[in-house]
Write a protein that holds these residues in place. Structure first.
Motif, PDB file in Angstrom:
ATOM      1  N   ARG A  48       0.823  -1.204   0.000  1.00  0.00           N
ATOM      2  CA  ARG A  48       0.000   0.000   0.000  1.00  0.00           C
ATOM      3  C   ARG A  48       0.865   1.265   0.000  1.00  0.00           C
ATOM      4  O   ARG A  48       1.908   1.301   0.658  1.00  0.00           O
ATOM      5  CB  ARG A  48      -0.904   0.020   1.224  1.00  0.00           C
ATOM      6  CG  ARG A  48      -1.991  -1.043   1.196  1.00  0.00           C
ATOM      7  CD  ARG A  48      -3.054  -0.697   0.147  1.00  0.00           C
ATOM      8  NE  ARG A  48      -4.081  -1.730   0.105  1.00  0.00           N
ATOM      9  CZ  ARG A  48      -4.073  -2.755  -0.735  1.00  0.00           C
ATOM     10  NH1 ARG A  48      -3.083  -2.896  -1.590  1.00  0.00           N
ATOM     11  NH2 ARG A  48      -5.044  -3.641  -0.736  1.00  0.00           N
ATOM     12  N   PRO A  49       0.416   2.325  -0.687  1.00  0.00           N
ATOM     13  CA  PRO A  49       1.139   3.596  -0.607  1.00  0.00           C
ATOM     14  C   PRO A  49       1.172   4.123   0.819  1.00  0.00           C
ATOM     15  O   PRO A  49       0.258   3.863   1.615  1.00  0.00           O
ATOM     16  CB  PRO A  49       0.331   4.523  -1.528  1.00  0.00           C
ATOM     17  CG  PRO A  49      -0.439   3.619  -2.435  1.00  0.00           C
ATOM     18  CD  PRO A  49      -0.732   2.395  -1.614  1.00  0.00           C
ATOM     19  N   SER A  50       2.196   4.876   1.119  1.00  0.00           N
ATOM     20  CA  SER A  50       2.397   5.343   2.490  1.00  0.00           C
ATOM     21  C   SER A  50       1.366   6.381   2.922  1.00  0.00           C
ATOM     22  O   SER A  50       1.157   6.589   4.116  1.00  0.00           O
ATOM     23  CB  SER A  50       3.808   5.940   2.626  1.00  0.00           C
ATOM     24  OG  SER A  50       3.965   7.051   1.749  1.00  0.00           O
ATOM     25  N   TRP A  51       0.689   7.038   1.972  1.00  0.00           N
ATOM     26  CA  TRP A  51      -0.168   8.165   2.330  1.00  0.00           C
ATOM     27  C   TRP A  51      -1.568   7.753   2.813  1.00  0.00           C
ATOM     28  O   TRP A  51      -2.298   8.577   3.339  1.00  0.00           O
ATOM     29  CB  TRP A  51      -0.300   9.143   1.168  1.00  0.00           C
ATOM     30  CG  TRP A  51      -0.606   8.488  -0.147  1.00  0.00           C
ATOM     31  CD1 TRP A  51      -1.790   7.949  -0.566  1.00  0.00           C
ATOM     32  CD2 TRP A  51       0.311   8.298  -1.222  1.00  0.00           C
ATOM     33  NE1 TRP A  51      -1.683   7.436  -1.827  1.00  0.00           N
ATOM     34  CE2 TRP A  51      -0.399   7.643  -2.266  1.00  0.00           C
ATOM     35  CE3 TRP A  51       1.655   8.620  -1.420  1.00  0.00           C
ATOM     36  CZ2 TRP A  51       0.201   7.293  -3.482  1.00  0.00           C
ATOM     37  CZ3 TRP A  51       2.241   8.269  -2.620  1.00  0.00           C
ATOM     38  CH2 TRP A  51       1.533   7.623  -3.636  1.00  0.00           C
ATOM     39  N   GLY A  52      -1.976   6.522   2.640  1.00  0.00           N
ATOM     40  CA  GLY A  52      -3.285   6.081   3.148  1.00  0.00           C
ATOM     41  C   GLY A  52      -4.435   6.837   2.525  1.00  0.00           C
ATOM     42  O   GLY A  52      -5.133   7.608   3.205  1.00  0.00           O
ATOM     43  N   TYR A  53      -4.661   6.587   1.228  1.00  0.00           N
ATOM     44  CA  TYR A  53      -5.635   7.394   0.490  1.00  0.00           C
ATOM     45  C   TYR A  53      -7.046   7.328   1.080  1.00  0.00           C
ATOM     46  O   TYR A  53      -7.693   8.362   1.278  1.00  0.00           O
ATOM     47  CB  TYR A  53      -5.684   6.971  -0.980  1.00  0.00           C
ATOM     48  CG  TYR A  53      -6.794   7.679  -1.729  1.00  0.00           C
ATOM     49  CD1 TYR A  53      -6.670   9.018  -2.076  1.00  0.00           C
ATOM     50  CD2 TYR A  53      -7.993   7.026  -2.020  1.00  0.00           C
ATOM     51  CE1 TYR A  53      -7.703   9.688  -2.717  1.00  0.00           C
ATOM     52  CE2 TYR A  53      -9.023   7.684  -2.667  1.00  0.00           C
ATOM     53  CZ  TYR A  53      -8.878   9.017  -3.019  1.00  0.00           C
ATOM     54  OH  TYR A  53      -9.907   9.672  -3.641  1.00  0.00           O
ATOM     55  N   ALA A  54      -7.571   6.146   1.359  1.00  0.00           N
ATOM     56  CA  ALA A  54      -8.956   6.032   1.816  1.00  0.00           C
ATOM     57  C   ALA A  54      -9.183   6.807   3.113  1.00  0.00           C
ATOM     58  O   ALA A  54     -10.202   7.491   3.274  1.00  0.00           O
ATOM     59  CB  ALA A  54      -9.340   4.565   1.986  1.00  0.00           C
ATOM     60  N   ARG A  55      -8.239   6.703   4.042  1.00  0.00           N
ATOM     61  CA  ARG A  55      -8.362   7.442   5.299  1.00  0.00           C
ATOM     62  C   ARG A  55      -8.357   8.946   5.054  1.00  0.00           C
ATOM     63  O   ARG A  55      -9.207   9.685   5.574  1.00  0.00           O
ATOM     64  CB  ARG A  55      -7.222   7.061   6.251  1.00  0.00           C
ATOM     65  CG  ARG A  55      -7.169   7.880   7.531  1.00  0.00           C
ATOM     66  CD  ARG A  55      -5.866   7.663   8.282  1.00  0.00           C
ATOM     67  NE  ARG A  55      -4.696   7.829   7.435  1.00  0.00           N
ATOM     68  CZ  ARG A  55      -4.214   9.023   7.046  1.00  0.00           C
ATOM     69  NH1 ARG A  55      -4.831  10.143   7.426  1.00  0.00           N
ATOM     70  NH2 ARG A  55      -3.141   9.089   6.293  1.00  0.00           N
ATOM     71  N   GLN A 157      -6.055   9.392  -5.923  1.00  0.00           N
ATOM     72  CA  GLN A 157      -4.917   8.497  -6.109  1.00  0.00           C
ATOM     73  C   GLN A 157      -4.972   7.965  -7.531  1.00  0.00           C
ATOM     74  O   GLN A 157      -5.974   7.374  -7.937  1.00  0.00           O
ATOM     75  CB  GLN A 157      -4.954   7.342  -5.119  1.00  0.00           C
ATOM     76  CG  GLN A 157      -3.782   6.371  -5.269  1.00  0.00           C
ATOM     77  CD  GLN A 157      -3.771   5.310  -4.186  1.00  0.00           C
ATOM     78  OE1 GLN A 157      -3.559   5.615  -3.014  1.00  0.00           O
ATOM     79  NE2 GLN A 157      -4.001   4.068  -4.576  1.00  0.00           N
ATOM     80  N   HIS A 158      -3.914   8.204  -8.296  1.00  0.00           N
ATOM     81  CA  HIS A 158      -3.856   7.802  -9.687  1.00  0.00           C
ATOM     82  C   HIS A 158      -2.936   6.606  -9.882  1.00  0.00           C
ATOM     83  O   HIS A 158      -1.976   6.407  -9.120  1.00  0.00           O
ATOM     84  CB  HIS A 158      -3.313   8.948 -10.555  1.00  0.00           C
ATOM     85  CG  HIS A 158      -4.245  10.114 -10.668  1.00  0.00           C
ATOM     86  ND1 HIS A 158      -4.029  11.149 -11.548  1.00  0.00           N
ATOM     87  CD2 HIS A 158      -5.407  10.416 -10.032  1.00  0.00           C
ATOM     88  CE1 HIS A 158      -4.998  12.039 -11.441  1.00  0.00           C
ATOM     89  NE2 HIS A 158      -5.850  11.621 -10.515  1.00  0.00           N
ATOM     90  N   VAL A 159      -3.223   5.825 -10.899  1.00  0.00           N
ATOM     91  CA  VAL A 159      -2.285   4.807 -11.376  1.00  0.00           C
ATOM     92  C   VAL A 159      -1.193   5.523 -12.163  1.00  0.00           C
ATOM     93  O   VAL A 159      -1.489   6.364 -13.025  1.00  0.00           O
ATOM     94  CB  VAL A 159      -2.998   3.773 -12.252  1.00  0.00           C
ATOM     95  CG1 VAL A 159      -1.993   2.774 -12.826  1.00  0.00           C
ATOM     96  CG2 VAL A 159      -4.070   3.051 -11.451  1.00  0.00           C
ATOM     97  N   GLY A 160       0.056   5.202 -11.877  1.00  0.00           N
ATOM     98  CA  GLY A 160       1.163   5.892 -12.505  1.00  0.00           C
ATOM     99  C   GLY A 160       1.716   5.163 -13.717  1.00  0.00           C
ATOM    100  O   GLY A 160       1.138   4.183 -14.205  1.00  0.00           O
TER     101      GLY A 160
END
Length: 269
Positions: A48-55, A157-160
């Motif tokens: 998971r990305p470190s930024w925690g998008y859902a939260r 959050q985008h797919v890169g």
């Protein structure tokens, strides 16, 4: 799209290993509607990305009165928000997901609108305080800027670029540089700024993915249809066979997803 989180010990646990043909049949039989990836538990993982998008998305939704979720899928991510704004709208282009999102979000007072992925947003200008999206097909910057009120925020959050390309290139062969660099955050920054948005935050990470059996690969490629366009088991049987043998020999197939966090603001008048 997001596979389950990695766990300390992963991989299939069945004592009797299914055959290649059985795994193909299993991966081909799983329904693909919605963005619930729980079927992959024990069969594939993604860091998971470190930024925690859902939260972070939920925190922002709690502080506004009108919000739009673009390309909501089956509504699963939006539904994780503890509190939705009084006016919450979601758009989705794929009919099975429209039905799924409607069933999930209507009880919470959110409206789901069927909108083709490449169509203009059917809303008035300055309609929303916040526009969110998790893995939009394509961010339509002029439309996002138009429907945001002055001072409003786009948070997504985008797919890169070259996401899971180890898997893509196993099936399609080496891809041209132009294709590999599509969705680059610098390009998206330029698109957002050209539409009049100010960049607040832009962060990118590459994340480890692992597939533990070929059924997981089949289901993933059927579900995430833009990875290998036109994928079918029969059309790609040789590549599936060789990947199955690799997984059998090494225990898993490793790829890397690409994600970036995007936050932009429409200037106040």
């Amino acid at each position: 799209m997001s596979l389950p989180d990695p766990v300390p010990e992963t991989g299939p646990t069945s004592a009797s290993a299914p055959t290649f043909e059985q795994l193909l049949a299993e991966g081909a039989a799983v329904p693909t509607d919605g963005w619930d990836f729980s079927w992959f538990d024990g069969r594939a993982t993604e860091a998971r990305p470190s930024w925690g998008y859902a939260r972070a998305m939920g925190e922002r939704l709690a502080g506004v009165s009108a919000a739009l979720d673009v390309h909501t899928g089956g509504g699963e991510v939006l539904n994780t928000a503890p509190k939705l704004p009084p006016l919450t709208v979601a758009t989705e282009g794929w009919p099975p997901n429209v039905a799924r999102a409607t069933a999930l979000l209507h009880p919470r007072g959110a409206v789901v609108v069927a909108v083709p992925d490449d169509a203009p947003l059917p809303f008035a200008a300055d309609a929303f305080d916040l526009v969110v999206s998790r893995h939009p097909v394509v961010p339509h910057w002029t439309e996002i800027a138009r429907v945001l009120r002055p001072g409003g925020t786009y948070f997504a959050q985008h797919v890169g670029p070259a996401s899971a390309y180890e898997l893509v290139e196993h099936f399609l062969g080496p891809q041209p540089d132009q294709q590999r660099s599509a969705r680059h955050p610098d390009r998206e920054r330029a698109g957002a700024e050209a539409a009049g948005l100010e960049i607040v935050d832009l962060r990118a990470e590459r994340l480890r993915m692992e597939f533990y059996d070929i059924a997981a690969v089949v289901h993933f490629l059927r579900k995430v249809i833009w990875m290998v366009p036109g994928f079918t088991v029969e059309a790609y049987r040789p590549q599936l066979r060789s990947l199955h043998e690799l997984i059998e020999a090494e225990g898993s197939f490793v790829a890397h997803s690409s994600r970036h966090l995007f936050e932009a603001r429409k200037p106040s008048v």
